[in-house]
Design a protein around this motif. Structure first.
Motif, PDB file in Angstrom:
ATOM      1  N   LYS A  30       1.016  -1.030   0.029  1.00  0.00           N
ATOM      2  CA  LYS A  30       0.083  -0.098   0.049  1.00  0.00           C
ATOM      3  C   LYS A  30       0.731   1.449   0.250  1.00  0.00           C
ATOM      4  O   LYS A  30       1.703   1.351   0.869  1.00  0.00           O
ATOM      5  CB  LYS A  30      -0.861   0.021   1.255  1.00  0.00           C
ATOM      6  N   ASP A 172      -4.917   3.427  -0.059  1.00  0.00           N
ATOM      7  CA  ASP A 172      -3.647   3.020  -1.000  1.00  0.00           C
ATOM      8  C   ASP A 172      -3.706   3.849  -2.295  1.00  0.00           C
ATOM      9  O   ASP A 172      -4.880   4.019  -2.932  1.00  0.00           O
ATOM     10  CB  ASP A 172      -3.798   1.503  -1.292  1.00  0.00           C
ATOM     11  N   TYR A 201       1.471   0.570   5.620  1.00  0.00           N
ATOM     12  CA  TYR A 201       1.532   1.570   4.127  1.00  0.00           C
ATOM     13  C   TYR A 201       3.094   1.726   4.210  1.00  0.00           C
ATOM     14  O   TYR A 201       3.896   1.889   5.108  1.00  0.00           O
ATOM     15  CB  TYR A 201       0.773   2.886   4.633  1.00  0.00           C
TER      16      TYR A 201
END
Ligand SMILES: [Zn+2]
Length: 577
Positions: A30, A172, A201
């Protein structure tokens, strides 16, 4: 067969289990691009500390007037791998300005950012208030970057609120809008980054976000996010720096990911757009510090900088001679010793310290290097002492032509160029070819000597003068219509076929069979004047094609190839009567 199959199935099962143990990586991680607008300001250094601690790269859309005030902060941003970007000089609504005024806002800021990123760097632009139209797009000359998350940090001056607003909207491919001119934003965004990292992330610059998703940014167009599309081209890999001693210097080689450019410096200075571009190996004097990075774009899409110190000098490479069957090595000093090893066809002994000349038997090759305390080992140097007693620095037993070159040199057909240099890959010229043939003819007495020559470009006293006269006298070779022989012109294979054919049939009375050419795929490329010769010489095995079945009539001929061919010619010549 059954056993193999069941083994394969077991292997697949094992691999499958490995795959199941890992989260799906095919679509990549992500990704999120954090952007900070309007600064730099008094809190930006603290923000940079926080980003550095977390290993996070961000993008800064700066006002030119603030960038000018915080020059050192801007330099630090760039150095630490953040992306510098343009947010105009003093934040006007661009839709209210003329094209000229817009360009002035953009260019003035670019040249301030250039102080850190180097002239020629390229900057993305964020129009103030996200306000733009088609006229603005035409005037800015850069891609316009908007956002997909606005936590309204300029409105809620509270770190916890900023954090929550970020986390609630995170997705994302997002471009996150923040402002580093507020202390609460610095705290709230760093705290949000920690939470998002825990959610998996990865933080990238705006340019990296779009590159990794395989999306191209065009000048004048606007972009606000890069949603997942199944693509992740992955991060920019750091280059590798390797070194090898060359003489008393070090040769540096930098290898990097395909498609990237490598920027480097040798004096420890920071890298930017103006740094040297790597084009191939280069030598340096030690001590020196090499810094290098790989980049798709130096501003925002580059690897971390790799730094390598080369603090020791390289030992000079030894110089090897073989004289009268003795190996003599130059290059030993009180600091640098030379180690050598002698390898024969059968045996190989280990490295030995060189102290005095070493008696050799023919058919060996020697390698040696310099080494000493506080030095890098020098490059290894080789020399061959052939079975027929030739000394070669550039022809070794693993080459296909080693035996042919050894024999041709021993018989004096093709002489080396002195000091062990044979130059096997050099092309043969017309002058050289008739000289080689002349030497064979003198051995065999196959044709009479010539009496001078009619050519304007064959002076007296050259190595080929006598051979050219002989070749013309015996109709082995002819000149051009302008009374030149062009002795330095590289001979093509079809020209060589003609010269050899005329020598063998005319001087030696050889009866050559025909029909060699038809098996070559490129037979139609052979010139009409060379067809008969090429046909006969390939039928007799004197000229051979390449591994793909081509005759290659227009190609040149190397000295190594000539050695093999001339030995075959010599083998065809009749004995001396
Ligand atoms: Zn702004």
């Amino acid at each position: 067969m059954k056993r193999v199959l069941s083994f394969m199935l077991a292997l697949c099962a094992a691999l499958g289990m490995v795959c199941l143990g890992e989260p799906a990586q095919a679509a990549g991680k992500k990704l999120i691009a954090v952007t900070y607008d309007d600064g730099p300001g008094p809190y930006t250094e603290r923000l940079l500390d926080g980003l550095k601690k977390r290993g996070v790269k961000a993008t800064f859309f700066m006002q030119g007037m603030n960038a000018a005030r915080y020059e050192k902060t801007v330099a630090r941003m760039y150095r630490e791998g953040h992306q510098l970007a343009n947010h105009t000089y003093n934040h006007p609504d661009l839709t209210r300005l003329s094209a000229g005024e817009i360009q002035s806002q953009v260019n003035r800021t670019n040249s301030i950012l250039d102080k850190a990123a180097g002239k020629g760097a390229d900057y993305l632009l964020r129009p103030p208030y996200g306000s733009y139209n088609s006229a603005v797009g035409r005037a800015v000359g850069a891609p316009m970057i908007l956002w997909s998350i606005d936590p309204q940090d300029w409105l809620y001056r509270n770190a916890a609120t900023v954090k929550n607003n970020v986390l609630r909207n995170a997705h994302d491919g997002a471009v996150l809008l923040l402002h580093d001119i507020h202390s609460t934003t610095v705290d709230g965004s760093l705290s949000a980054i920690d939470s998002l990292k825990a959610q998996g992330y990865e933080f990238v610059t705006v340019r990296e976000l779009f590159r990794r998703r395989g999306r191209t940014l065009s000048a004048g167009s606007s972009y606000s996010q890069a949603n997942p599309n199944g693509k992740d081209l992955g991060p920019v890999q750091q280059p590798e720096i390797t070194s090898q001693p060359k003489g008393g210097q070090l040769e540096i080689t930098i290898t990097a990911q395909k498609g990237t450019a490598v920027y480097y410096s040798l004096d420890g200075s920071d890298l930017n757009q103006q740094s040297r571009r790597y084009t191939g190996p280069f030598t340096v004097q030690t001590p020196c510090t090499v810094k290098a990075c790989a980049a798709y774009n130096m501003n925002g899409s580059r690897s971390d900088t790799l730094e390598k110190k080369f603090d020791r000098p390289a030992a000079p490479a030894p110089v090897l001679h073989i004289e009268n069957g003795f190996l003599i090595i130059e290059g030993t000093t009180p600091e640098v010793a030379v180690y050598y090893s002698v390898s024969g066809a059968q045996d190989s002994n280990g490295n030995q310290l060189y102290t005095r000349p070493v008696a050799l038997v023919p058919g060996v090759r020697v390698s040696a290097y310099g080494a000493g305390e506080g030095y890098y080992n020098s490059a290894s140097v080789r020399i061959a002492y052939s079975p027929l007693g030739n000394v070669f620095r550039d022809v070794f037993p693993e080459a296909w032509y080693f035996d042919a070159v050894d024999k041709a040199a021993a018989e004096g057909i093709i002489q080396g160029q002195g000091d062990g240099v044979f130059a096997p890959k050099d092309s043969v010229t017309r002058g050289q070819l008739v000289t080689f043939l002349h030497r064979i003819s003198q051995e065999t007495g196959a044709a009479p000597a010539g009496e001078g020559n009619p050519f304007t470009d064959v002076p007296e006293g050259k190595y080929y003068t006598e051979a050219v006269a002989w070749a013309v006298e015996n109709d082995v070779a002819s000149g051009y219509e302008d009374y030149t022989f062009r002795p330095d012109r590289k001979v093509t294979r079809q020209e060589m076929a003609c010269i050899l054919y005329r020598y063998m049939t005319g001087c030696c009375g050889a009866a050559l069979s025909a029909g060699g050419l038809e098996s070559f795929r490129d037979r139609n490329a052979v010139a009409d004047w060379a067809k008969e010769a090429a046909d006969a010489l390939s039928a007799s095995g004197i000229l051979q094609g390449d591994t793909e079945g081509n005759f290659r009539p227009a190609d040149g001929c190397t000295r190594a190839e000539a050695a093999a061919v001339l030995l075959r010619v010599q083998g065809y010549a009749p004995p001396v009567i």
